[in-house]
Design an enzyme around this catalytic site. Structure first.
Site, short mmCIF file in Angstrom:
data_model
loop_
_atom_site.label_atom_id
_atom_site.label_comp_id
_atom_site.label_asym_id
_atom_site.label_seq_id
_atom_site.Cartn_x
_atom_site.Cartn_y
_atom_site.Cartn_z
N GLY A 10 -17.03 -10.03 2.63
CA GLY A 10 -17.63 -9.06 3.55
C GLY A 10 -18.04 -7.77 2.87
CD GLU B 31 -17.08 -14.80 2.10
OE1 GLU B 31 -17.46 -15.18 0.98
OE2 GLU B 31 -17.44 -13.73 2.62
CD GLU C 293 -20.61 -11.71 4.36
OE1 GLU C 293 -19.40 -11.40 4.48
OE2 GLU C 293 -21.15 -12.62 4.99
CB ALA D 79 -13.32 -10.15 6.31
N1 CAA Z 1 -8.00 -8.27 2.92
C1 CAA Z 1 -6.80 -7.68 3.06
N2 CAA Z 1 -6.12 -7.12 2.06
C2 CAA Z 1 -6.68 -7.16 0.84
C3 CAA Z 1 -7.93 -7.75 0.61
C4 CAA Z 1 -8.61 -8.32 1.71
N3 CAA Z 1 -9.83 -8.87 1.59
N4 CAA Z 1 -8.22 -7.65 -0.71
C5 CAA Z 1 -7.18 -7.01 -1.28
N5 CAA Z 1 -6.25 -6.71 -0.34
C6 CAA Z 1 -4.97 -6.01 -0.56
C7 CAA Z 1 -3.97 -6.91 -1.25
O1 CAA Z 1 -3.34 -7.77 -0.31
C8 CAA Z 1 -3.04 -5.91 -1.86
O2 CAA Z 1 -2.18 -5.43 -0.85
P1 CAA Z 1 -0.58 -5.22 -1.19
O3 CAA Z 1 -0.59 -4.14 -2.23
O4 CAA Z 1 -0.05 -4.76 0.13
O5 CAA Z 1 -0.08 -6.52 -1.67
C9 CAA Z 1 -3.96 -4.76 -2.24
O6 CAA Z 1 -5.15 -4.94 -1.44
C10 CAA Z 1 -4.36 -4.77 -3.70
O7 CAA Z 1 -4.92 -6.05 -4.00
P2 CAA Z 1 -4.37 -7.00 -5.18
O8 CAA Z 1 -2.94 -6.71 -5.45
O9 CAA Z 1 -4.74 -8.41 -4.83
O10 CAA Z 1 -5.25 -6.48 -6.39
P3 CAA Z 1 -5.69 -7.30 -7.67
O11 CAA Z 1 -6.23 -6.30 -8.63
O12 CAA Z 1 -4.61 -8.18 -8.14
O13 CAA Z 1 -6.89 -8.24 -7.17
C11 CAA Z 1 -8.88 -8.81 -5.95
C12 CAA Z 1 -8.07 -7.71 -6.69
C13 CAA Z 1 -9.38 -9.86 -6.95
C14 CAA Z 1 -10.08 -8.12 -5.30
C15 CAA Z 1 -7.97 -9.49 -4.90
O14 CAA Z 1 -7.38 -8.47 -4.10
C16 CAA Z 1 -8.69 -10.43 -3.98
O15 CAA Z 1 -9.00 -11.55 -4.37
N6 CAA Z 1 -8.95 -10.01 -2.72
C17 CAA Z 1 -9.53 -10.84 -1.70
C18 CAA Z 1 -11.00 -11.09 -1.95
C19 CAA Z 1 -11.55 -12.04 -0.92
O16 CAA Z 1 -11.22 -13.20 -0.85
N7 CAA Z 1 -12.47 -11.53 -0.05
C20 CAA Z 1 -13.09 -12.33 0.96
C21 CAA Z 1 -12.41 -12.11 2.27
S1 CAA Z 1 -12.95 -13.26 3.52
C22 CAA Z 1 -14.37 -12.60 4.11
O17 CAA Z 1 -14.86 -11.60 3.65
C23 CAA Z 1 -14.94 -13.35 5.28
C24 CAA Z 1 -16.28 -12.93 5.71
O18 CAA Z 1 -17.31 -13.07 5.06
C25 CAA Z 1 -16.46 -12.40 7.05
#
Ligand code: CAA
Length: 263
Positions: free
Chosen positions: A116, A139, A119, A70
């Site tokens: 997500g 999450e 999912e 998400a």
């Molecule tokens: N939401 C919004 N933006 C995201 C994102 C997310 N889930 N995942 C990555 N991005 C964005 C980053 O903020 C970054 O943006 P900027 O360049 O503007 O800073 C860009 O994508 C590239 O990401 P990273 O610089 O973080 O890339 P990385 O290679 O260092 O790491 C990653 C990759 C491990 C996937 C890391 O991005 C990460 O941990 N992302 C989040 C994963 C996460 O926690 N997902 C769960 C979300 S909550 C959810 O999904 C709830 C639900 O069930 C409904």
């Protein structure tokens, strides 16, 4: 045609009977914001009503991610007592619509499928991962739980023990571990290409039979064995009455490939 539809965050390409839906926000690793979720639901509705499409592949734009979850920036800005619940319902609805499609839906996972994103893959029928794929439900690291049906679909797919391990530790797993636990069906260097091959194989079969298989499994999983077998017998009866069944058996006896018409 589906590929002429204009969306903000998804694209749909159609090659013969196979459609490819790509989540297309590579700068945010294809994270699912509200707009994207609404577009996924809209696309599922269009595809469900398009008799030309016999199989759907779901994938993410770019090399790095299928979908990284998400959209955390959007989640962080939501306000109001029902905002979380509403976002969960919006996501669940999109996932349900994709999952309920009468055609096979295959996820091609080239990189991160987290939260997500996993999912989204879980609401597909078949999952194909690249050796570079990383999957998990992180999450709890955000103080949340999976909210797009992950707490429900993951244990049904791989069992409660494995699902709880992934959800409680938030650890990421690679393609081989995902394969060993039945979370993905295939590991392939080019998951999109492999998804096309699997889709080609499926669309040779009777389309009504395919949709009835999906219905039997979906409805059966929501009930007990006895009721599930009744559902199966009813659907078997429906399949038995189709011209496709007549064609399938005739083709077998005449030693030629069947030509199904979906009727
Ligand atoms: N939401 C919004 N933006 C995201 C994102 C997310 N889930 N995942 C990555 N991005 C964005 C980053 O903020 C970054 O943006 P900027 O360049 O503007 O800073 C860009 O994508 C590239 O990401 P990273 O610089 O973080 O890339 P990385 O290679 O260092 O790491 C990653 C990759 C491990 C996937 C890391 O991005 C990460 O941990 N992302 C989040 C994963 C996460 O926690 N997902 C769960 C979300 S909550 C959810 O999904 C709830 C639900 O069930 C409904």
């Amino acid at each position: 045609r589906l590929d002429e539809m204009e969306f903000e965050n998804i694209t749909i390409d159609q090659h013969g009977p196979i459609a490819v839906l790509t989540v297309n926000r590579p700068k945010a690793l294809n994270a699912l914001n509200g707009t994207t979720l609404s577009e996924l639901a809209m696309a599922a509705d269009l595809i469900a009503n398009d008799p030309e499409v016999g199989a759907l592949i779901v994938t993410g734009a770019g090399d790095k991610a299928f979908v990284a979850g998400a959209d955390i920036s959007e989640l962080a800005g939501l306000e109001g007592p029902f905002a979380g619940r509403d976002m969960s319902l919006l996501g669940q609805d999109a996932m349900t619509q994709l999952s309920n499609l009468p055609i096979p839906v295959i996820a091609a996972i080239g990189g991160y499928a987290l939260g997500g994103g996993l999912e989204l893959a879980l609401c597909c029928d078949i999952r194909i991962a690249s050796p570079r794929a990383r999957m998990g439900l992180p999450e709890v690291t955000l103080g949340l739980l999976p909210g797009f049906a992950g707490t429900q679909r993951l244990p049904r797919l791989i069992g409660a023990g494995r699902a709880l391990d992934l959800m409680l530790t938030a650890r990421q797993i690679g393609a081989e571990e995902a394969l060993s636990m039945g979370l993905v069906n295939y590991v392939a260097d080019d998951p999109l290409q492999k998804a096309r091959e699997v889709a080609e194989q499926i669309v040779k079969n009777g389309p009504l039979a395919i949709s009835l298989v999906k219905e039997a499994v979906r409805r059966g999983l929501a009930t007990d064995l006895e009721a599930g077998m009744e559902i199966e017998a009813d659907l078997f009866g429906l399949a038995f009455a189709t011209s496709d069944f007549k064609e399938g058996t005739k083709a077998f006896l005449e030693k030629r490939p069947a030509e199904f018409k979906g009727e």
